[in-house]
Design a protein around this motif. Structure first.
Motif, PDB file in Angstrom:
ATOM      1  N   ALA A   1      33.488  33.425  38.419  1.00 51.15           N
ATOM      2  CA  ALA A   1      33.046  34.729  38.929  1.00 51.15           C
ATOM      3  C   ALA A   1      31.559  34.941  38.648  1.00 51.15           C
ATOM      4  N   THR A   2      31.106  34.518  37.461  1.00 49.53           N
ATOM      5  CA  THR A   2      29.677  34.646  37.129  1.00 49.53           C
ATOM      6  C   THR A   2      28.816  33.820  38.077  1.00 49.53           C
ATOM      7  N   VAL A   3      29.261  32.585  38.358  1.00 48.77           N
ATOM      8  CA  VAL A   3      28.513  31.723  39.270  1.00 48.77           C
ATOM      9  C   VAL A   3      28.473  32.337  40.667  1.00 48.77           C
ATOM     10  N   LEU A   4      29.578  32.937  41.091  1.00 47.08           N
ATOM     11  CA  LEU A   4      29.600  33.585  42.402  1.00 47.08           C
ATOM     12  C   LEU A   4      28.619  34.757  42.458  1.00 47.08           C
ATOM     13  N   VAL A   5      28.528  35.526  41.365  1.00 45.03           N
ATOM     14  CA  VAL A   5      27.591  36.651  41.335  1.00 45.03           C
ATOM     15  C   VAL A   5      26.151  36.145  41.423  1.00 45.03           C
ATOM     16  N   VAL A   6      25.847  35.085  40.651  1.00 49.40           N
ATOM     17  CA  VAL A   6      24.486  34.525  40.701  1.00 49.40           C
ATOM     18  C   VAL A   6      24.198  33.938  42.078  1.00 49.40           C
ATOM     19  N   LEU A   7      25.216  33.308  42.681  1.00 49.70           N
ATOM     20  CA  LEU A   7      25.048  32.772  44.033  1.00 49.70           C
ATOM     21  C   LEU A   7      24.749  33.883  45.036  1.00 49.70           C
ATOM     22  N   ALA A   8      25.472  34.989  44.911  1.00 49.83           N
ATOM     23  CA  ALA A   8      25.210  36.130  45.795  1.00 49.83           C
ATOM     24  C   ALA A   8      23.804  36.683  45.571  1.00 49.83           C
ATOM     25  N   SER A   9      23.346  36.698  44.302  1.00 50.36           N
ATOM     26  CA  SER A   9      21.986  37.168  44.017  1.00 50.36           C
ATOM     27  C   SER A   9      20.940  36.257  44.654  1.00 50.36           C
ATOM     28  N   SER A  10      21.136  34.937  44.608  1.00 51.43           N
ATOM     29  CA  SER A  10      20.200  34.006  45.233  1.00 51.43           C
ATOM     30  C   SER A  10      20.164  34.196  46.748  1.00 51.43           C
TER      31      SER A  10
END
Length: 228
Positions: free
Chosen positions: A50-59
């Motif tokens: 979930a954290t990686v998905l949030v960072v991916l969405a931020s990028s």
């Protein structure tokens, strides 16, 4: 961040390759994944994903902002132009998003491979048990009476059908495993391409930094001449 993502991607690729081939490393990988899926392991994995998905969405959001800023600054031809700094930032966000996407994809492939291997092992054990029971019934058929042999024949027929079903299931799981293996190999090749892209991005960044420094020096010299 990029170095960490490359490390995670390399580790996932190593685990995927270990699962592809029947070696002692596969046993170690299977043991590690079995322990990872016990206790609080699944909760931790979901939290990290979930954290990686949030960072991916931020990028992705940052990339969209850079494109929107470029669309607002039009050149003479009416097309959006990215500044050199925006180009480097856009390429960096694109590389980070690609690495995070491939890492999530490899994690999914590893999970599927682990499940397929466990299912294939279970099917093989059931097949061996059914084969042993079939042999015992055949021996009992030879030594037993006619009535018992008829009942044993029925059991043997049902066991033969079960063996056929298990063989079909084993074949299907083997095909699914091959598909997952091909996907893992394709993802590994794409990660190597991303490594080359990262090296090119570092060279472009250094070149841009040199150009910006030389531009600042030229501006300072021109300002000095104007003052004189």
């Amino acid at each position: 961040m990029i170095q960490l993502l490359f490390t995670v991607l390399a580790a996932e690729a190593a685990v995927a390759v270990a699962l592809l081939f029947k070696t002692p490393l596969r046993k170690l990988a299977m043991l590690g994944l079995d322990r990872l899926k016990q206790g609080r392991g699944p909760v931790m994995v979901r939290t990290v994903a979930a954290t990686v998905l949030v960072v991916l969405a931020s990028s992705l959001h940052s990339m969209a902002k850079i494109q929107g800023r470029a669309a607002g600054e039009l050149d003479g031809a009416g097309a959006g132009v990215l500044t050199p700094t925006d180009q480097v930032l856009f390429a960096r966000h694109l590389l980070e998003a690609s690495l995070m996407g491939y890492s999530l994809f490899l994690a999914l492939v590893i999970d599927r491979l682990h499940n397929y291997i466990r299912e294939i092992r279970g099917l093989k054990r059931n097949l061996e048990a059914a084969s042993k029971q079939n042999k015992t019934f055949e021996e009992a058929k030879i030594l037993g009476s006619s009535d018992e042999s008829k009942s044993h024949q029925k059991d043997i027929a049902s066991l033969n059908e079960e063996i056929k079903k298990l063989k079909c299931q084993l074949k299907e799981k083997a095909n699914e495993t091959k598909d997952a293996e091909s996907k893992a190999l394709a993802a590994q090749k794409q990660s190597e391409g991303l490594m080359l892209e990262y090296n090119r991005l570092v060279e472009d960044n250094n070149h841009l930094h040199d150009r910006l420094q030389s531009g600042d020096l030229t501006l300072s010299c021109s300002d000095g001449k104007k003052n004189t």
